[in-house]
Design an enzyme around this catalytic site. Structure first.
Site, short mmCIF file in Angstrom:
data_model
loop_
_atom_site.label_atom_id
_atom_site.label_comp_id
_atom_site.label_asym_id
_atom_site.label_seq_id
_atom_site.Cartn_x
_atom_site.Cartn_y
_atom_site.Cartn_z
N THR A 121 -1.90 7.04 -0.20
CA THR A 121 -3.01 7.76 0.41
C THR A 121 -3.78 6.82 1.34
O THR A 121 -3.65 5.60 1.22
CB THR A 121 -3.93 8.35 -0.68
OG1 THR A 121 -4.38 7.29 -1.52
CG2 THR A 121 -3.20 9.41 -1.51
N THR A 154 -7.03 5.46 2.22
CA THR A 154 -7.86 4.31 1.85
C THR A 154 -7.10 3.37 0.92
O THR A 154 -7.19 2.15 1.04
CB THR A 154 -9.18 4.76 1.19
OG1 THR A 154 -9.88 5.59 2.12
CG2 THR A 154 -10.05 3.58 0.81
N CYS A 155 -6.33 3.96 0.02
CA CYS A 155 -5.57 3.15 -0.94
C CYS A 155 -4.53 2.28 -0.23
O CYS A 155 -4.35 1.11 -0.59
CB CYS A 155 -4.88 4.07 -1.96
SG CYS A 155 -6.00 5.22 -2.78
N SER A 156 -3.87 2.83 0.76
CA SER A 156 -2.81 2.11 1.48
C SER A 156 -3.32 1.23 2.61
O SER A 156 -2.67 0.23 2.95
CB SER A 156 -1.79 3.11 2.07
OG SER A 156 -1.07 3.73 1.04
N LEU A 194 -5.24 -1.54 -1.89
CA LEU A 194 -4.10 -2.37 -2.30
C LEU A 194 -3.92 -3.57 -1.36
O LEU A 194 -3.76 -4.70 -1.85
CB LEU A 194 -2.82 -1.55 -2.40
CG LEU A 194 -1.55 -2.31 -2.79
CD1 LEU A 194 -1.70 -3.06 -4.10
CD2 LEU A 194 -0.36 -1.35 -2.84
#
Length: 157
Positions: free
Chosen positions: A45, A47-49, A53
């Site tokens: 997703t 923000t996560c990517s 992370l």
């Protein structure tokens, strides 16, 4: 919701290894070590990517230099998705754990219902765990990304 000073609940998280799916008991993964655990609402997703992370990937050596034995990422995804996402993000220093049925996330009290996004997911957070006990807990407000960043955790160690 879990609080600082509390022991992590017993649960099972999965990891895809070259030998297949391995189920890890949280009692064992987080015992006798200092761990930074961060959670994301979903692998791959935005923000996560793009930020969450990658921040931990970039700062992994600096975080570990502060006495952290293990950095782990958990999401309500299966082990296959977590492994593919970790590989795509060059996250070889991060233990990528799947919480496919959200049982760990629910046991922490950190679930959220994202009906239009995929059902039950994890809230975004980062915590420091020492010998199975939460010593720091940074939970994001909905649609925020401030307190669980790798930089914030590194500064707090």
């Amino acid at each position: 919701m879990i609080q600082q000073g509390q022991t992590l609940p017993s649960s099972t998280l999965s990891e895809l290894t070259p030998d297949g799916v391995v189920n890890h008991q949280t009692d064992e993964v987080f015992a006798n070590k200092k761990v930074v655990l961060f959670a994301v609402p979903g692998a791959f997703t935005p923000t996560c990517s793009e930020s969450h992370l990658p921040g931990f990937v970039t700062l992994a050596d600096q975080i570990k230099a502060k006495g952290v034995d293990l950095i782990a990422c958990v999401s309500v995804n299966d082990a296959f998705v977590m492994q593919a996402w970790g590989e795509a993000q060059n996250a070889s220093e991060i233990l990528m754990l799947g919480d496919g049925d959200a049982s760990f996330t629910k046991a922490l009290g950190l679930e959220m219902d994202t009906a239009g996004f995929g059902g039950i997911r994890s809230r975004r957070y980062a915590m420091v765990i020492e010998n199975g006990v939460v010593t720091q807990l940074n939970v994001e407000e909905p649609k925020q990304f401030e307190v669980s960043k790798a930089e914030v955790i590194l500064d707090s160690l």
